[in-house]
Write an enzyme that holds these catalytic residues in place. Structure first.
Site, PDB file in Angstrom:
ATOM      1  N   ASP A  82       0.843  -1.188   0.000  1.00 44.99           N
ATOM      2  CA  ASP A  82       0.000   0.000   0.000  1.00 44.99           C
ATOM      3  C   ASP A  82       0.885   1.247   0.000  1.00 44.99           C
ATOM      4  OD1 ASP A  82      -2.347   1.493   0.167  1.00 44.99           O
ATOM      5  OD2 ASP A  82      -2.373   1.457   2.361  1.00 44.99           O
ATOM      6  N   HIS A  83       0.670   2.130  -0.950  1.00 46.37           N
ATOM      7  CA  HIS A  83       1.391   3.404  -1.054  1.00 46.37           C
ATOM      8  C   HIS A  83       2.916   3.239  -1.110  1.00 46.37           C
ATOM      9  CE1 HIS A  83      -2.009   6.133  -0.786  1.00 46.37           C
ATOM     10  NE2 HIS A  83      -2.505   5.361   0.155  1.00 46.37           N
ATOM     11  N   ASP A 104       2.601   4.832  -5.577  1.00 42.98           N
ATOM     12  CA  ASP A 104       1.891   6.094  -5.415  1.00 42.98           C
ATOM     13  C   ASP A 104       2.785   7.247  -5.840  1.00 42.98           C
ATOM     14  OD1 ASP A 104       0.432   8.271  -4.725  1.00 42.98           O
ATOM     15  OD2 ASP A 104       0.288   7.816  -2.581  1.00 42.98           O
ATOM     16  N   GLY A 181      -7.266   8.603   7.169  1.00 40.65           N
ATOM     17  CA  GLY A 181      -7.351   8.901   8.585  1.00 40.65           C
ATOM     18  C   GLY A 181      -8.758   8.814   9.145  1.00 40.65           C
TER      19      GLY A 181
END
Length: 315
Positions: A82-83, A104, A181
């Site tokens: 992820d990312h 990303d 978030g």
């Protein structure tokens, strides 16, 4: 059973009008809770790892736990970065045994994002690994991703088509109003479904049939767990996520992967806080971590029913 790529998962999801849950993992209990919930619902799942989680869990432990989950459950499980922020990190993850990676480059200028993403795609595809990329910027803070609200930008539909054409990326994370978030919306929650529909239509017209779209920052921020945290010494005030019904609508369109991290963190932290507050003499970590695992399992089952629609996707 070995770890799998997301390709067949997404093909089935697009046609079946549901999404696969991509849940961030940080330890064994989180993995077990997620996979147990998916097993109950007979759903495929993506276990995803940030660069921070990779460092925390350590690559060999991480790989062994993910493989154990696939073997024990018999589910289709993809292990996803992820990312990822560099080709070097992507290479490391592929070497470890990840079946899917995200690069990303959304913080770069467009042409640089295209160039770097294409390098990642070429490297990963040569090794049988699929690639997700991001176009547009999501606001918010989660792990090592930090984007101020004024820097957030929605994904341009024409640019999305150009990006997919030039990079060959397998799935695309877009910005339509979600954010990272626990504090996703100050006012009324709103997702740009027209933009999602336009991107999907333009990709189809360009020859990219059933092209999988990804939503990041898509936790609902379960208020039960927010309250559980706050009732037991936490200070998570004003946390607000994406309503489940909005996410379910997106998953019935072209969104084939929905990322959820904050909800898992809240479930674990709330469970631990509550257990220790109610059992002040207890110091056996299996007790409070076991409670967390059970609540994560229940949470994931609810996400599959209310958000993803992926129950029985293993059939």
């Amino acid at each position: 059973m070995a770890l799998v790529t997301t390709k067949k998962m997404f093909d089935k999801a697009f046609q079946g009008k549901y999404a696969i849950g991509a849940f961030n993992i940080n330890n064994m209990e989180i993995i077990q809770g997620i996979v147990d919930g998916c097993k109950t619902k007979n759903s495929a799942v993506i276990l995803q790892v940030s660069s921070g989680a990779m460092k925390y869990m350590r690559p060999d432990y991480l790989k062994a736990l993910a493989e154990a989950a696939a073997k024990e459950s018999g589910l289709d499980i993809a292990l996803h970065l992820d990312h990822g922020d560099s080709l070097d990190l992507v290479k490391k993850c592929i070497e470890v045994g990840f079946t899917s990676v995200m690069f990303d480059g959304s913080h770069y200028e467009y042409e640089e994002n295209v160039k770097l993403t294409k390098e990642v795609v070429d490297y990963a595809h040569a090794r049988g690994v699929v690639v997700e990329a991001e176009l547009g910027k999501l606001a918010g803070v989660e792990d090592e991703v930090k984007v101020a609200a004024h820097e957030a930008t929605y994904t341009d539909p024409d640019q999305a088509v150009d990006f997919v054409k030039r990079t060959g990326v397998d799935s695309l994370a877009i910005a339509i109003g979600t954010s990272h978030g626990a504090y996703k919306f100050k006012g009324e929650a709103k997702l740009d479904f027209d933009r999602l529909e336009t991107i999907t239509k333009k990709l189809e017209e360009a020859g990219f049939h059933n092209y999988p779209i990804v939503l990041h920052g898509a936790s609902s921020v379960d208020q039960n767990f927010v309250k559980m945290c706050n009732d037991n010494g936490g200070e998570i005030n004003g946390a607000k996520g994406v309503p489940a019904e909005m996410l379910r609508k997106a998953s019935a369109m072209a969104v084939c992967k929905i990322n959820m991290d904050t909800d898992i963190r809240l479930a674990m932290t709330g469970s631990i806080r509550k257990y220790l507050a109610e059992n002040p003499s207890q110091f056996d970590p299996r007790k409070y971590l076991g409670e967390s695992r059970k609540n994560i399992e229940t949470l994931v089952e609810a996400k599959i029913d209310e958000v993803l629609g992926s129950a029985n996707s293993m059939n």
